[in-house]
Every structure is written in C-alpha cells, then in structure tokens.
Design an enzyme around this catalytic site. Structure first.
Site, PDB file in Angstrom:
ATOM      1  N   GLU A 116       3.201  -0.176 -11.162  1.00  0.00           N
ATOM      2  CA  GLU A 116       4.533  -0.509 -10.954  1.00  0.00           C
ATOM      3  C   GLU A 116       5.308   0.866 -11.965  1.00  0.00           C
ATOM      4  O   GLU A 116       6.516   1.076 -12.254  1.00  0.00           O
ATOM      5  CB  GLU A 116       5.078  -1.662 -11.548  1.00  0.00           C
ATOM      6  CG  GLU A 116       4.433  -2.830 -11.135  1.00  0.00           C
ATOM      7  CD  GLU A 116       5.007  -3.559  -9.786  1.00  0.00           C
ATOM      8  OE1 GLU A 116       5.939  -2.963  -9.425  1.00  0.00           O
ATOM      9  OE2 GLU A 116       4.349  -4.270  -9.329  1.00  0.00           O
ATOM     10  N   ALA A 174      -1.232  11.092  -4.256  1.00  0.00           N
ATOM     11  CA  ALA A 174       0.193  10.667  -4.643  1.00  0.00           C
ATOM     12  C   ALA A 174       0.410   9.348  -5.250  1.00  0.00           C
ATOM     13  O   ALA A 174       0.201   8.289  -4.457  1.00  0.00           O
ATOM     14  CB  ALA A 174       0.925  10.506  -3.152  1.00  0.00           C
ATOM     15  N   ILE A 215      -5.132  -0.438  -4.446  1.00  0.00           N
ATOM     16  CA  ILE A 215      -4.461  -1.201  -3.617  1.00  0.00           C
ATOM     17  C   ILE A 215      -4.905  -2.862  -4.062  1.00  0.00           C
ATOM     18  O   ILE A 215      -5.884  -3.283  -3.592  1.00  0.00           O
ATOM     19  CB  ILE A 215      -4.337  -1.135  -2.047  1.00  0.00           C
ATOM     20  CG1 ILE A 215      -3.983   0.280  -1.745  1.00  0.00           C
ATOM     21  CG2 ILE A 215      -3.260  -2.187  -1.417  1.00  0.00           C
ATOM     22  CD1 ILE A 215      -2.663   0.817  -2.325  1.00  0.00           C
ATOM     23  N   ALA A 226       0.862  -1.274  -0.059  1.00  0.00           N
ATOM     24  CA  ALA A 226      -0.004  -0.203  -0.085  1.00  0.00           C
ATOM     25  C   ALA A 226       0.859   1.161  -0.019  1.00  0.00           C
ATOM     26  O   ALA A 226       1.390   1.682   0.958  1.00  0.00           O
ATOM     27  CB  ALA A 226      -1.004  -0.022   1.223  1.00  0.00           C
TER      28      ALA A 226
HETATM   29  C1  FAD Z   1      -4.403  -2.255 -11.945  1.00  0.00           C
HETATM   30  C2  FAD Z   1      -3.638  -1.439 -10.743  1.00  0.00           C
HETATM   31  C3  FAD Z   1      -3.203  -2.092  -9.704  1.00  0.00           C
HETATM   32  C4  FAD Z   1      -2.279  -1.239  -8.849  1.00  0.00           C
HETATM   33  N1  FAD Z   1      -1.689  -1.876  -7.782  1.00  0.00           N
HETATM   34  C5  FAD Z   1      -1.248  -0.990  -6.796  1.00  0.00           C
HETATM   35  C6  FAD Z   1      -0.915  -1.549  -5.548  1.00  0.00           C
HETATM   36  O1  FAD Z   1      -0.839  -2.674  -5.457  1.00  0.00           O
HETATM   37  N2  FAD Z   1      -0.025  -0.673  -4.672  1.00  0.00           N
HETATM   38  C7  FAD Z   1       0.003   0.586  -4.980  1.00  0.00           C
HETATM   39  O2  FAD Z   1       0.572   1.055  -4.187  1.00  0.00           O
HETATM   40  N3  FAD Z   1      -0.515   1.196  -5.971  1.00  0.00           N
HETATM   41  C8  FAD Z   1      -1.050   0.366  -6.982  1.00  0.00           C
HETATM   42  N4  FAD Z   1      -1.330   0.912  -8.514  1.00  0.00           N
HETATM   43  C9  FAD Z   1      -1.385   2.352  -8.360  1.00  0.00           C
HETATM   44  C10 FAD Z   1      -0.197   2.467  -9.300  1.00  0.00           C
HETATM   45  O3  FAD Z   1       0.856   2.248  -9.095  1.00  0.00           O
HETATM   46  C11 FAD Z   1      -0.507   4.224  -9.710  1.00  0.00           C
HETATM   47  O4  FAD Z   1      -1.536   4.184 -10.770  1.00  0.00           O
HETATM   48  C12 FAD Z   1       0.559   4.683 -10.756  1.00  0.00           C
HETATM   49  O5  FAD Z   1       1.953   4.737 -10.044  1.00  0.00           O
HETATM   50  C13 FAD Z   1       0.071   6.091 -11.557  1.00  0.00           C
HETATM   51  O6  FAD Z   1      -0.214   6.925 -10.306  1.00  0.00           O
HETATM   52  P1  FAD Z   1      -1.522   7.627 -10.846  1.00  0.00           P
HETATM   53  O7  FAD Z   1      -2.547   6.721 -11.159  1.00  0.00           O
HETATM   54  O8  FAD Z   1      -1.944   8.420  -9.671  1.00  0.00           O
HETATM   55  O9  FAD Z   1      -1.579   8.633 -11.881  1.00  0.00           O
HETATM   56  P2  FAD Z   1      -0.875  10.217 -11.997  1.00  0.00           P
HETATM   57  O10 FAD Z   1       0.324   9.904 -11.082  1.00  0.00           O
HETATM   58  O11 FAD Z   1      -1.716  10.834 -11.513  1.00  0.00           O
HETATM   59  O12 FAD Z   1      -0.408  10.352 -13.450  1.00  0.00           O
HETATM   60  C14 FAD Z   1      -1.431  10.781 -14.334  1.00  0.00           C
HETATM   61  C15 FAD Z   1      -0.306  10.967 -15.596  1.00  0.00           C
HETATM   62  O13 FAD Z   1       0.430  11.964 -15.648  1.00  0.00           O
HETATM   63  C16 FAD Z   1       1.492  11.218 -15.901  1.00  0.00           C
HETATM   64  N5  FAD Z   1       2.914  11.773 -15.099  1.00  0.00           N
HETATM   65  C17 FAD Z   1       2.819  12.136 -13.729  1.00  0.00           C
HETATM   66  N6  FAD Z   1       3.945  12.604 -13.546  1.00  0.00           N
HETATM   67  C18 FAD Z   1       4.615  12.942 -14.639  1.00  0.00           C
HETATM   68  C19 FAD Z   1       6.127  13.418 -15.135  1.00  0.00           C
HETATM   69  N7  FAD Z   1       6.863  13.748 -13.913  1.00  0.00           N
HETATM   70  N8  FAD Z   1       6.198  13.212 -16.109  1.00  0.00           N
HETATM   71  C20 FAD Z   1       5.410  12.948 -17.053  1.00  0.00           C
HETATM   72  N9  FAD Z   1       4.271  12.439 -16.807  1.00  0.00           N
HETATM   73  C21 FAD Z   1       3.862  12.474 -15.606  1.00  0.00           C
HETATM   74  C22 FAD Z   1       1.483   9.654 -15.607  1.00  0.00           C
HETATM   75  O14 FAD Z   1       2.475   8.981 -16.700  1.00  0.00           O
HETATM   76  C23 FAD Z   1      -0.040   9.613 -16.050  1.00  0.00           C
HETATM   77  O15 FAD Z   1      -0.008   9.588 -17.422  1.00  0.00           O
HETATM   78  C24 FAD Z   1      -2.013   0.135  -9.191  1.00  0.00           C
HETATM   79  C25 FAD Z   1      -2.652   0.776 -10.247  1.00  0.00           C
HETATM   80  C26 FAD Z   1      -3.311   0.009 -11.360  1.00  0.00           C
HETATM   81  C27 FAD Z   1      -3.981   0.581 -12.452  1.00  0.00           C
END
Ligand code: FAD
Length: 381
Positions: free
Chosen positions: A364, A130, A157, A124
């Site tokens: 990831e 974030a 999560i 998590a």
């Molecule tokens: C099926 C699934 C399973 C998951 N499982 C877990 C889990 O078990 N545990 C956990 O902790 N999380 C989990 N996640 C969360 C996942 O790691 C996040 O969704 C991911 O890291 C992106 O974060 P966000 O969704 O908040 O997107 P955001 O960070 O809001 O990004 C939105 C968009 O902006 C872009 N962006 C953001 N910052 C930048 C930058 N600096 N430069 C260029 N582009 C940028 C991103 O690439 C994306 O296109 C899961 C997600 C999914 C979809």
C-alpha cells in the site's frame, strides 16, 4: 474505545474480540503449518459478515463507515495475519473500485458475492517494472469489438491464486498514461488469456498468497470497464488512499497484541531474582511501545473520522500509514527482544508476528513513498 465509534460497531468489535480469542487463536499454528485457513473458520467469518463490512447494505454488506471498519479490523488483526488479509481485500482494495466507480449492474452483480465471501477478490496494479511508480505500468488494454484485449503481467498480487475477480489497472493510451491514459477493468477468473503465474515465496504472511497474474490476449467485455476510459489511475489512487488506513489499523492491532504479550512476559519471567519488568530497560521498551501505539491509534481514529465526513485525507492517510506501520514494527522488534531467546522460538508466536508485520512497511505504498507524498504536499503549499 473512541467515542465516535457507533454503539453497533462497539458491540460488533466485542463479538470479533471473542471470535479472535475463542476461534482464531486456537488455529493459528495450524494456519502457519498448512498455509491455509480451516474451512470451519472461513464459514464462521462468512456468518459474521466479515467479508462485507465496508460494502453498502443494499448490496448485502454492513455498510460500515471507515472509522467503525478500521477499529473492527484492528481487533481482528490480533489473530493470524492470514485471517485479516482474506477479509480486508474484499472490504478494501478488491471491492473499492466497484463500490466507488462501478456501474449499477457491476455493483448489483459483484458486490453481494464479495460481501458474502462467496467471491474472493484481488487488486492488480503492481508489475515487475512498476511498483512505487505505478504510472509506469506496461500492461495494455486495446479496444476491440465489444470489449478490450489485455496484455501484460502483474506480480505480488494478493489472493491471486484464489481470486474469483480481479480489479486490473491497464494502459489504454500510452501518450496520456496517468493523465487520462490508464483504465480499470474487472477481470473474472477463468477468462480466456488470464493465467496465474508463480506463487511468490515470502518471509512472512503464511496463509495469504501473492502471485503473478498474466494477461495474454485476455478479452474483457465493455461492461467490465470500471468508471470511464482514462479514469483508472485516479480509481487506483482512491482505492489505495483508503487502503492505507486499513494497513494502519491492522498494524496497530498486531502491535497491541504484541505489547500485551510483552507485558505478561515481563511480569512472569524472572532473572537476577526478580521479574524482568522491574528492570528499567524493559520498562522503557513497554512504555515507548504503549506511547507509539496510542499515538497511532489516535491518528487512525482522527483520519478515518475526517474521511467519513468528506474531508480530503490524502496526506493524513499517508502519515497514519507511515507512523502506524513503522511504530508497529518497532514494537515487534522490542517485544521480540523483551522475550529474549524465547522470542526467537516459534512457540511464542512473537517471531511470526515480527515476520508478518515487516510487509506492512512495503505494501500500500512503502514508507519512503509515504514520506515523499507528505513532503510533496507540504512543499506545494
Ligand atoms: C505482501 C505484499 C502484498 C502485496 N499485495 C499487492 C496487491 O494485492 N496488489 C498490488 O498491485 N500490489 C501488491 N503489492 C505490491 C506493493 O504495493 C509494492 O511492493 C510496493 O508498492 C513497492 O513497489 P516495489 O516492490 O516495486 O518496490 P520499488 O518501487 O522497486 O522500491 C524499491 C525501494 O526504492 C524505494 N523508492 C522507490 N521510489 C522512491 C522514491 N521516489 N523516493 C524514495 N524511495 C523510493 C522504495 O521505497 C523501496 O525502498 C504487495 C506487496 C507485498 C510485499
């Protein structure tokens, strides 16, 4: 198969291949329809030791190196994605903090339960505020006598509704944040103040759940702090570093299955009096897909091998995750197109894999974040 994969792992990969053909593929539709894995299948997964492939032998696992594990995972990923998902969290993001940084007591208590599949785990980190910027997490852990009190909310999560333990990343020093102010904790299901919120509705990934996890004055004893106070951000990044290769392995596995389905269909389906595989347009789809999957497979083997030999693979792991997941998505799109209207219909399973593979470019670390990390390393040097 890569020469560096051990003979034991090669044998095991053959066993997985038979398991996928004989026991996983026949229940894929049932998993998709019900959203859950059949109990007999999970029992066989436990019997095969699939939940503990990466967990050290002394704690009840198989102690596979990363190269062997990635190729075993790749083979298993040719079945329904929910089958891969439940075991890969126990082998990866759900157990890695304990394996790498846990105390002897934490390892002795939790790892055998995770290796046997008796316990399901979750990691998590992500929060509504974030995602890509994990250092912006707002969940806090405040010191109290004998332990820590967690407050905040995680979302997306994986496994949260069925997890027995969570590796939770929380802020312990708001000033220092990622530079020594974030700490990792093990939180057990049933802890007072821990609740599972909404289960997310998703476009794919049927059978493996994501949910909100809420901490409301949730007490965690001192003995459940992982590593040292302030080492949580590093622990999380180390976990994801390895997790990226698992994501790559699974994406390649899905892509390879789609490609073999595409080859079969190209030979069988006739239009204009001949098999569609005789048309150059179709041949190019197959050729490009085979080439990209081959390149991704070689990147995976090379990076995992380097990791097993103690090299710093941060950049290579980003490159491999990026290339493998982007390639596998292109393969899925091409193979759906190759199947024509049939590709859009549930009966071919191509549409399911197309939906499932989409998430791999997001979790990831998104593709954009992988590019950002690769470029940052290049510019630094
Ligand atoms: C099926 C699934 C399973 C998951 N499982 C877990 C889990 O078990 N545990 C956990 O902790 N999380 C989990 N996640 C969360 C996942 O790691 C996040 O969704 C991911 O890291 C992106 O974060 P966000 O969704 O908040 O997107 P955001 O960070 O809001 O990004 C939105 C968009 O902006 C872009 N962006 C953001 N910052 C930048 C930058 N600096 N430069 C260029 N582009 C940028 C991103 O690439 C994306 O296109 C899961 C997600 C999914 C979809």
């Amino acid at each position: 198969m890569d020469d560096r994969i051990t003979p034991e792992a090669r044998h095991f990969i053959e066993i997985i291949s038979r398991f996928v053909q004989d026991e996983c593929m026949p229940v894929e539709d049932a998993i998709e329809d019900t959203g859950r894995l059949p109990d007999p299948l999970v029992r066989t997964m436990k019997h095969l030791g699939l939940f503990g492939l990466r967990i050290p032998v002394v704690y009840g696992g198989s102690g596979m190196n990363l190269l062997d594990y990635c190729f075993a995972l790749k083979e298993l990923s040719k079945s329904h994605d929910a089958i891969r998902a439940i075991m890969s969290v126990n082998n990866g993001i759900g157990s890695m903090a304990i394996v790498n940084d846990g105390t002897e007591d934490q390892k002795a208590h939790y790892l055998p339960l995770l290796a046997s599949g008796e316990y399901i785990s979750a990691f998590a980190l992500t929060e509504p505020g974030a995602g890509s910027d994990a250092s912006a997490i707002a969940t806090t852990a405040a010191k109290s006598p004998g332990g820590w009190v967690l407050n905040g909310m995680k979302h997306f999560i994986t496994n949260a509704p069925i997890a027995d333990i969570f590796t939770v990343i929380a802020v312990t020093d708001k000033e220092k944040r990622a530079k020594g102010g974030i700490t990792a904790f093990i939180v057990e299901k049933g802890s007072k103040g821990l609740t599972i919120g909404n289960i997310h509705n998703t476009m794919g990934g049927k059978g493996w759940l994501q949910a909100e996890v809420i901490f409301d004055d949730c007490f965690v004893p001192d003995k459940n702090l992982v590593g040292s106070i302030g080492s949580g951000f590093k622990i999380a990044m180390k976990t994801l570093n390895e997790g990226r290769l698992s994501a790559a392995a699974s994406a390649i596995g899905i892509g390879e299955r789609l490609l073999s389905m595409g080859v079969e269909y190209a030979k069988l389906r006739k239009q204009f009096g001949k098999a569609i595989g005789e048309f150059e347009a179709i041949q190019w789809m197959l050729a490009d897909s085979a080439m990209e999957l081959y390149a991704a497979d070689r990147m995976l083997a090379d990076t995992a091998y380097r990791f097993d030999h103690g090299e710093d693979i941060r950049t290579q792991s980003s490159m491999t995750k990026l290339f493998a997941t982007e390639s596998a998505f292109k393969v899925a799109d091409r193979m759906l197109q190759l199947h024509g209207g049939m590709g859009f219909m549930k009966e071919t399973k191509v549409e399911r894999m197309f939906r499932d593979i989409r998430a791999y470019r997001i979790f990831e670390g998104t593709s954009e974040i992988q590019r950002f990390m690769i470029a940052r390393e290049l510019l630094k040097n």
